[in-house]
Enzyme design. Structure first.
Site, PDB file in Angstrom:
ATOM      1  N   SER A 116       0.866  -1.177   0.000  1.00  0.00           N
ATOM      2  CA  SER A 116       0.000   0.000   0.000  1.00  0.00           C
ATOM      3  C   SER A 116       0.900   1.223   0.000  1.00  0.00           C
ATOM      4  O   SER A 116       1.711   1.395   0.906  1.00  0.00           O
ATOM      5  CB  SER A 116      -0.876   0.008   1.239  1.00  0.00           C
ATOM      6  N   CYS A 136      -7.146  -0.642   7.359  1.00  0.00           N
ATOM      7  CA  CYS A 136      -6.052  -1.229   6.577  1.00  0.00           C
ATOM      8  C   CYS A 136      -5.169  -2.105   7.462  1.00  0.00           C
ATOM      9  O   CYS A 136      -4.910  -1.779   8.613  1.00  0.00           O
ATOM     10  CB  CYS A 136      -5.206  -0.128   5.939  1.00  0.00           C
ATOM     11  N   ASP A 142      -8.532  -2.050   3.033  1.00  0.00           N
ATOM     12  CA  ASP A 142      -7.347  -2.393   2.253  1.00  0.00           C
ATOM     13  C   ASP A 142      -6.602  -3.384   3.143  1.00  0.00           C
ATOM     14  O   ASP A 142      -5.807  -2.975   3.979  1.00  0.00           O
ATOM     15  CB  ASP A 142      -6.519  -1.124   2.012  1.00  0.00           C
ATOM     16  N   TRP A 181      -4.813  -7.393   3.963  1.00  0.00           N
ATOM     17  CA  TRP A 181      -4.071  -8.497   3.355  1.00  0.00           C
ATOM     18  C   TRP A 181      -3.724  -9.554   4.378  1.00  0.00           C
ATOM     19  O   TRP A 181      -3.881  -9.329   5.562  1.00  0.00           O
ATOM     20  CB  TRP A 181      -2.799  -7.946   2.681  1.00  0.00           C
TER      21      TRP A 181
END
Ligand code: FAD
Length: 690
Positions: free
Chosen positions: A450, A643, A688, A690
């Protein structure tokens, strides 16, 4: 009658549109992807290939096509495994295809003795992968129409489907679910169940293996196939190119494509064509001995790359020399590492996953994911090439016994070369056809980060905030080390004065193929994302970003500080950041103070240090403490962003937000959850993770 100007314009547009439609695929593919043609030629496929799937199957004599929608390569990998298995066990004439490469208007004309396999990854917030967007929109569209019009247009289509998803995301496996639903609605005939693999639970591989056997049984029954003893048939032919050495100009020693080989690399830079970007700055962000987090600045001014705040940058890593050596040693190719070979697809529909002629060393170093987890099925395949009977028996057992495999391989994080050498007790595996390794080891994938800078503030310089991956594995002497982040770590050391960096004993070909990356360069491309600040800066924002999850929020706050400094009316900006200890891993501590100078009371940083008090405090606890203000801001249409860690944090933040809304507004939790869902649907809640 005379044509007036408007008529002429309209007619020309129609004509151009028609031309474009009929030439689509013939010419478009080439302009989009200039070196694809050279790849295709190398594979014996003529440039200007058809986008007509029926035609393709007919001309290549195939009766089964395995489509993949893949972002990180796993779905593509599964697709090729299914294609191989269909061929070797059932004699199906299979081919693998990228969903992006074909049109779908004539799927209704597919005869019913054919089989279509869909392997579909779900990306991010329930989105299709980049290469599956067009197919997805077509098949799930309200007005999907085919060449013929029948009531159930796909009643001849036999298909099977497997999805790759992550249960920590809201829209778990939505790609395979929605495509399956759409196909059913169109009358298509699914064989077996639509499988679902769960990366969140870490069971992807096992879910896949458990799904595929009953699926093959259903396919065999429907299509009248006989199972036969699986025999390995190579997909790629390897030829020694004796006239060439690694210094010959036409030999690829790690260059990603022809333009890079010839030194004429130019944009568009994308997932097939990286930009070799200078790293202008790199430094350590942690102040603790054994953990590392890098801040890097990558200069894109020499390229036509652009980015927007909230986008991702992809880093193309190289493998560490020690792992390249281990791999080449165990397959007995260490002495031939610099021999030049050509690799040819023996099947017209197969693609060689790297440019040739090249060397074994370059293939393993730049193109193979040699450090990643090992697939159980691959061990079963390799058993046939074991150096002795005992090794063969052990490989067969590992391949067949899920629990045994878990206990011996998975928990130790072993990679393929480590498995091979430990099972064979150090003997080399000279009999593995190199084709089997090209087929069985995934293509080395770029890693996404990011972007932690604002494109408003520094449009031509991209910041990265990456934690160096290092995990202690119980019962294993050396920690497990991540591929890309340790490569970046070496680059950082080199930039800071160490001529021969060896982080944790790992060495890298840091100057790249033919020293083309010398002067601290790294291959990159940019991936655009939907993770975006509201276009109106006066809207309040709530940002939840513990650990490296703070990366895009550094960009967001940097951007809002600039807007404030430029006199714009910037809304309230609440940032929740969490880490272990204030004086160890508090990222960008001094920068927040600078941004605060521009933003004043508009900006507030709320920290959660998990290892400072008696009780662990995380960002979601802090969020709860600020319930009243958070609710007020949301009622003023604040945007909410999360995030970082998908597995736990993002899910808990979602739950806490629903609790806050329920309590503050005096409504039921169910109603509050509904509100959070609607926020997501309206892009007012963005993740966002992961
Ligand atoms: P890898 O070598 O890829 O290993 C990663 C993990 O895979 C390991 O920890 C381990 O769990 C598993 N693994 C690998 N090999 C094995 C094996 N042999 N056996 C068992 N398990 C294995 N990271 C950041 O630091 N900052 C960011 O801003 C950031 N943004 C991201 C944004 C997006 C959209 C995505 C998708 C990811 C982002 N990441 C970010 C994560 C990043 O892409 C990488 O995954 C991360 O840096 C690790 O890469 P690596 O190559 O060092 O580790």
């Amino acid at each position: 009658a005379e044509l007036d100007t408007l008529d002429i314009i309209v007619l020309s547009v129609i004509l151009l549109g028609t031309l474009a439609y009929f030439t689509k695929g013939k010419y478009w593919g080439i302009t989009k992807d200039p070196y694809a043609a050279s790849f295709a030629n190398a594979n014996g496929v003529k440039a200007g290939k058809t986008r007509n799937i029926l035609e393709k199957m007919e001309e290549s004599g195939k009766n089964c096509i395995v489509f993949y929608g893949s972002q990180t390569g796993t779905a593509e990998d599964y697709a090729s495994r299914l294609a191989k298995e269909g061929k070797s066990r059932f004699g199906l004439e299979t081919m693998v295809a990228d969903l992006e490469d074909y049109d779908y208007e004539n799927l209704d004309a597919l005869p019913n003795d054919k089989l279509i396999v869909f392997v579909l990854a779900t990306y991010g917030e329930g989105e299709p992968t980049d290469n599956a967007v067009d197919f997805y929109e077509f098949i799930t569209g309200d007005d999907v129409s085919f060449s013929e019009s029948r009531e159930a247009p796909l009643d001849n289509l036999n298909y099977v489907a497997f999805g790759l998803g992550n249960n920590t995301y809201e829209h778990y496996n939505s790609m395979v679910r929605n495509v399956d639903k759409a196909l059913q609605k169109l009358g298509a005939n699914r064989l077996g169940v639509a499988g679902e693999g769960d990366d969140g639970a870490g069971t992807m591989e096992e879910d896949f293996l458990a799904w595929k056997d009953p699926m093959w049984a259903a396919v065999a029954e429907k299509m009248g196939l006989e199972e036969r003893e699986a025999v390995y048939e190579p997909i790629f032919g390897i030829v020694d190119r004796e006239g060439l050495t690694k210094d010959s100009v036409e030999v690829y020693v790690g260059e990603p494509n022809k333009m890079h080989l010839e030194g004429t690399a130019k944009g568009p830079f994308n997932a097939h064509n990286p930009y070799i970007a200078p790293i202008t700055e790199s430094r350590e962000l942690f102040s603790v001995k054994d953990r590392h987090c890098l801040h890097m600045e990558v200069d894109i001014s020499g390229s036509n790359l652009t980015y927007q705040t909230g986008d991702h940058i992809a880093i193309w890593p190289t493998n560490p020399g020690e792992e390249v050596d281990r791999f080449l040693n165990v397959i007995g190719l260490a002495d031939k590492r610099n021999d030049v070979i050509g690799v040819k697809a023996l099947e017209p529909t197969a693609k060689v996953p790297f440019p040739t002629p090249t060397t074994y060393d370059a293939i393993v170093r730049y193109h193979m994911e040699i450090c990643s987890p090992v697939s159980r099925q691959f061990l079963a395949t390799l058993a046939a090439f074991a150096p002795d009977e005992a090794t063969k028996a052990e490989m067969t057992k590992l391949g067949g016994d899920k629990d045994y495999f878990h206990e011996k391989i998975s928990v130790h994080h072993l990679n393929i070369a480590q498995v091979l050498s430990s099972v064979s007790k150090g003997q080399t595996w000279k009999n593995i056809p190199f084709s089997a390794l090209i087929e069985g080891v995934t293509k080395l994938q770029p890693r996404y980060y990011s972007i932690s800078s604002s494109s408003l503030v520094q449009p031509k310089k991209i910041s990265i905030t990456a934690v160096v991956e290092s995990q202690m594995i119980p019962g294993r002497g050396d920690p497990f080390r991540g591929v890309a982040t340790n490569y970046l770590f070496a680059l950082k050391q080199k930039q800071n004065g160490d001529p021969n960096p060896e982080p944790f004993g790992l060495t890298y070909e840091i100057t790249g193929p033919r020293n083309k990356y010398d002067g601290i360069h790294v291959p990159v491309h940019v991936r655009h994302s939907n993770f975006k600040l509201p276009s109106d800066p006066s809207k309040p924002v709530i940002l939840i970003g513990p650990g490296t999850g703070v990366a895009p929020f550094r960009a967001f706050v940097q951007e809002r500080a600039k807007q404030a400094a430029d006199g714009e009316n910037v809304g309230r900006t609440l940032l929740f950041f969490g880490c272990r200890k204030k004086n160890e891993d508090f990222l960008y501590a001094s920068q927040w103070e600078e941004f605060k100078k521009a933003l004043g009371d508009k900006f507030e940083l709320i920290t959660a240090f998990s290892r400072e008090g008696a009780k662990k405090v995380y960002v979601q606890h802090r969020l709860k403490e600020r319930a009243e203000e958070v609710n007020e801001l949301l009622q003023k249409k604040a945007y909410f962003y999360v995030c970082g860690d998908a597995a736990n944090m993002a899910r808990e933040v979602n739950a806490v937000l629903a609790q806050i809304i329920a309590e503050q507004r005096g409504i039921s939790e169910a109603k509050a959850e509904e509100i959070v869902k609607n926020m997501r649907a309206a892009n007012q809640y963005q993740e966002d993770v992961w």
